[in-house]
Enzyme design. Structure first.
Site, PDB file in Angstrom:
ATOM      1  N   ASP A 139     -12.152 -10.936 -50.908  1.00 53.62           N
ATOM      2  CA  ASP A 139     -10.787 -10.473 -51.171  1.00 53.62           C
ATOM      3  C   ASP A 139     -10.823  -9.252 -52.093  1.00 53.62           C
ATOM      4  O   ASP A 139     -11.799  -8.480 -52.073  1.00 53.62           O
ATOM      5  CB  ASP A 139      -9.984 -11.642 -51.779  1.00 53.62           C
ATOM      6  CG  ASP A 139      -8.501 -11.567 -51.472  1.00 53.62           C
ATOM      7  OD1 ASP A 139      -7.882 -10.564 -51.828  1.00 53.62           O
ATOM      8  OD2 ASP A 139      -7.958 -12.513 -50.887  1.00 53.62           O
ATOM      9  N   HIS A 187      -4.076  -9.821 -55.404  1.00 52.54           N
ATOM     10  CA  HIS A 187      -4.225 -10.649 -54.207  1.00 52.54           C
ATOM     11  C   HIS A 187      -5.404 -11.625 -54.292  1.00 52.54           C
ATOM     12  O   HIS A 187      -5.260 -12.828 -54.015  1.00 52.54           O
ATOM     13  CB  HIS A 187      -4.384  -9.693 -53.023  1.00 52.54           C
ATOM     14  CG  HIS A 187      -4.293 -10.317 -51.675  1.00 52.54           C
ATOM     15  ND1 HIS A 187      -5.376 -10.899 -51.045  1.00 52.54           N
ATOM     16  CD2 HIS A 187      -3.257 -10.432 -50.808  1.00 52.54           C
ATOM     17  CE1 HIS A 187      -4.995 -11.333 -49.858  1.00 52.54           C
ATOM     18  NE2 HIS A 187      -3.719 -11.063 -49.686  1.00 52.54           N
ATOM     19  N   SER A 196      -1.921 -14.723 -45.965  1.00 54.65           N
ATOM     20  CA  SER A 196      -2.944 -14.654 -47.011  1.00 54.65           C
ATOM     21  C   SER A 196      -2.836 -15.812 -47.987  1.00 54.65           C
ATOM     22  O   SER A 196      -3.832 -16.238 -48.560  1.00 54.65           O
ATOM     23  CB  SER A 196      -2.772 -13.372 -47.832  1.00 54.65           C
ATOM     24  OG  SER A 196      -3.262 -12.269 -47.133  1.00 54.65           O
TER      25      SER A 196
END
Ligand SMILES: *[C@@H]1O[C@H](CO)[C@@H](O)[C@H](O)[C@H]1NC(C)=O
Ligand SMILES: *[C@@H]1O[C@H](CO)[C@@H](O)[C@H](O)[C@H]1NC(C)=O
Ligand SMILES: *[C@@H]1O[C@H](CO)[C@@H](O)[C@H](O)[C@H]1NC(C)=O
Ligand SMILES: *[C@@H]1O[C@H](CO)[C@@H](O)[C@H](O)[C@H]1NC(C)=O
Ligand SMILES: *[C@@H]1O[C@H](CO)[C@@H](O)[C@H](O)[C@H]1NC(C)=O
Length: 737
Positions: free
Chosen positions: A141, A205, A532
């Site tokens: 990620d 994220h 996600s």
């Protein structure tokens, strides 16, 4: 913004809520005709050093010894291949060389609490196995924020002895006994935006996904009071290995493959990847499918986000059968934000608005009436409040009405006090903006517009958001990519759903919660949405299963997740199984599925044979001498998948047999009966035998399921349940046109 398609795609990337800069900035190289290609060569046949030198010599054969610096990566720890800067001719030449499976240009991918676990019926006090702390989750990620409380190593012992990874030395970044490894990958060497050259997450994220899968219990976590509760991951005792592959401009294929090469060799147990393109790619031209294949051969399940390109059909980006594709469902948390006009009319919109205007009325102006003409913008730009399109002098200190839902940066930069957006996009997920904001339905927005147009001195205010209970949850959110798989239509994708809307989890403290530069709210927890966010819920649940059954194959874990999933219905989800697969995950039940549909590497290879991949390629991929002729029962219908799917022609009679084998993991002596429910009109479904009597654990029994008949509906479905009175093992049966 001119055509519907571009509007749609603008929105699609906005849905990738966590990436502020998604413009696909190509890497401009000085060798202007060369670009990065990936050369994939399948299984590694020699040791690491010899494999690497083979790559170098292949490259030298093609481009001459002078340019060996064009090698970017040599993949040699878990499989064989390399990434290099090549011209198209050189790439073609390499594609013809012995031992090469595929050659493809390296592309950019996108980054596609804790109420969510409670909502799934998975409370804090579930039964845990001590071995949970030996489980390592590899998160590919945007990196991690190591100082987050979610990753404190208080109470953690040393890393499990099987761990072979490293913590890449970089300024100001240290691993601990929770984050046991961290590396970053950046083939282009170009850094921009907020990028930091370390495994540190400057985006948010990666911190969010890692904490959803395996974050510690952190009580009193919230986004400025919203989502208040205990933030936690599915397996709070598990360890995290960080592979940073995403940067300001996206996530590069070559970097993704390098991360897989390392993660597999490092000894991770599960790989979590909330990243993908906008459409599915052929298995061996897709680093996520290739990496997932080698992970599977090494006993590692890869959990992937389906993609954020829904609700259009065939938009699921990650579809490899050996990995898990996760769709996003809602939880019972939503956000409502009132807009009150000077005439006292109140309209209910959505957004996550933490700002308080204290009920004060501000002048409201229509964006289309405030074009920044000096910079060459017209009303047709400023009505959407595009970046720089608004005239600061007209907008400053006012609330702006905009005809689209963007990220609020146009209004913010122009100095607006707030923004009211209107549009026809679905109202099923709320976002944060850098200024007070609410997104109204078109019918309400047009009333605001009429009010502005008919009233001199029109005013409005925007209230702080209210967190409200969504009583119809769960359902699949509009942006979640839909099936069918565009690569193998007779395998149902996505596989299942998990919470991916309004998820509270840890955040990077150098990234604004709205993702817009200039927003000062840098906070330890943030609420965002995306497939996600769904993916790491499935990852956590998979790791939880693994803590009960450390020897289960990736397919067995996947089967357990799929057959125990809670059914969802077509009433709330018009795309039915193309939206939710087998349903939404039930982590509590998943370690106890009763029966599993297992699949080994050879089964996938047989399947690939029948799908048309040659013996030669498959030998390279697998590194053994299996030949396609071994594939007697290898059609897609006989791949031991835990769901059943078929594509047929409208109103044309068809008949298809599926062979399946189920392994008993429930009670040693048990008798399962097959029940098929919801058989659609015009179809007949038969299971033979319809009773399976097991006498021991680990025993395998086979059955055949036949579907025949005709249909003219674009999707119809039924389900098969094997039931022994204790365990119910459910698989959907899906017929599509
Ligand atoms: C190191 O990280 C901390 C925590 O974010 C930050 O406050 C500090 O400025 C950083 N130091 C350097 C040299 O980057
Ligand atoms: C599916 O594949 C076909 C053929 O490769 C392609 O034309 C189509 O655009 C794809 N659909 C999507 C939604 O990617
Ligand atoms: C507008 O510009 C800002 C700052 O450069 C950027 O963060 C944002 O993504 C842009 N918004 C749009 C809709 O292009
Ligand atoms: C293979 O196919 C044959 C005929 O279609 C069937 O009878 C047999 O049960 C299948 N074997 C397995 C292991 O699925
Ligand atoms: C059942 O099938 C699995 C998967 O194919 C295999 O590994 C296992 O050995 C089989 N069990 C028995 C008892 O034959």
């Amino acid at each position: 913004m001119a055509s519907k398609t571009s509007t749609r795609s603008t929105l699609s990337w906005l849905l990738l809520l966590c990436l502020a800069f998604t413009l696909l900035v190509g890497h401009s190289t000085s060798q202007n005709d060369r670009k990065a290609y990936i050369v994939y060569m399948g299984n590694r046949k020699m040791d690491e050093v010899s494999t690497s030198s083979l790559h170098t010599s292949m490259l030298q054969d093609v481009i001459g010894s002078t340019r060996s610096e064009s090698l970017i990566y040599s993949y040699s720890r878990s499989f064989s291949g390399f990434a290099a800067e090549l011209t198209e001719q050189e790439a073609q030449k390499i594609a013809g060389m012995e031992g090469v499976v595929s050659v493809f240009p390296s592309q950019q991918n996108q980054l596609h609490t804790t109420r969510s676990w409670d909502f799934l019926g998975f409370p804090q006090n579930v039964q845990r196995r001590p071995i949970e702390s030996d489980i390592i989750i590899g998160v590919l990620d945007s990196g991690i924020w190591p100082e987050s409380e979610s990753f404190s190593d208080k109470g953690f012992g040393l890393a499990p002895t099987k761990w072979r990874g490293t913590c890449q030395a970089s300024i100001n970044f240290t691993c601990n006994n929770k984050i046991i490894g961290a590396q970053y990958y950046r083939r282009s060497g170009v850094f921009g935006g907020n990028d930091v050259k370390s495994p540190r997450d400057s985006e948010g994220h990666g911190t969010h996904t890692a904490s959803t899968a395996a974050g510690n219990l952190v009580s009193g976590a919230s986004l400025l009071g919203y989502g208040l509760g205990t933030a936690r991951g599915g397996v709070p005792s598990a360890r995290i290995a960080v592979y940073k592959i995403c940067w300001f401009d996206g996530c590069d294929d070559a970097d993704i493959l390098a991360a897989f090469d390392d993660a597999i060799a490092d000894g991770v147990d599960i790989i979590s990847l909330s990243v993908g393109g906008h459409h599915a790619r052929e298995y061996f031209n897709d680093p996520i499918a290739i990496g997932g294949f080698h992970a599977m051969r090494n006993g590692i399940l890869t959990s992937m986000s389906a993609g954020n390109d829904g609700p259009r059909r065939s938009t699921t980006a990650n579809v490899a059968p050996w990995s898990l594709s996760v769709a996003a469902s809602t939880i019972d948390r939503k956000f409502s934000t009132q807009v009150q006009l000077g005439n006292n009319n109140i309209y209910e919109g959505i957004s996550i608005n933490t700002f308080d205007l204290n009920n004060k009325q501000y002048p409201i102006i229509y964006g289309g009436d405030a074009p920044n003409t000096i910079k060459g913008f017209q009303s047709s730009d400023s009505r959407y409040c595009l970046n720089n399109s608004l005239d600061q002098a007209l907008v400053k200190g006012k609330i702006v009405l905009c005809d689209f839902r963007l990220d609020g940066s146009g209004e913010f930069v122009a100095g607006a006090v707030g923004t009211v957006m209107q549009g026809q996009e679905s109202q099923d997920f709320a976002q944060s903006y850098p200024l007070p904001a609410s997104y109204l339905r078109l019918v309400d927005g047009s009333k605001v517009y009429s009010y502005i147009k008919s009233t001199r001195g029109a005013t409005a205010t925007i209230q702080k958001s209210k967190e409200v209970k969504d009583i119809i949850a769960p359902y699949i959110v509009s942006f979640s990519s839909r099936g069918p798989s565009n690569i193998t239509r007779n395998i149902l994708k996505p596989d299942l759903a998990a919470p991916g809307v309004h998820i509270l989890a840890a955040w990077s403290q150098i990234s604004p919660i709205s993702g817009v530069t200039g927003d000062k709210r840098m906070l330890p927890y943030n609420i965002i949405s995306g497939t996600s966010m769904a993916c790491p819920h499935a990852t956590g649940a998979a790791a939880y299963i693994k803590s009960f059954h450390p020897t289960w194959s990736p397919a067995a874990i996947k089967s357990a997740l799929m057959t125990t999933a809670v059914p969802m219905t077509a009433q709330k989800n018009p795309d039915a199984e193309y939206a939710y697969g087998t349903g939404y995950i039930n982590p509590l039940k998943a370690p106890h599925p009763g029966l599993i549909y297992d699949i080994d590497a050879l089964d996938y290879i047989n399947f690939l044979c029948v799908e048309g991949y040659s013996t030669y390629l498959l030998r390279l991929v697998t590194g053994d001498y299996s030949t396609c002729s071994r594939a007697t029962n290898g059609t897609v219908f006989d791949l031991n998948y835990p769901s059943f799917a078929i594509f047929v022609s409208p109103s044309k009679y068809f008949s298809q047999v599926y062979h399946r084998t189920v392994t008993n993991v429930g009670s040693p002596t048990s008798t399962y009966k097959a029940t098929v429910t919801g058989t659609p009109a015009g179809l007949r479904i038969e299971v033979k035998p319809n009773v399976l009597a097991f006498t021991s654990l680990g025993q395998n029994l086979t059955f055949a399921l036949t579907i025949e008949g005709t249909t003219n509906k674009d999707i119809v479905s039924a389900s098969l349940v094997w039931d022994d009175g204790t365990f119910q093992v459910r698989s959907p049966i899906v017929v599509g046109l």
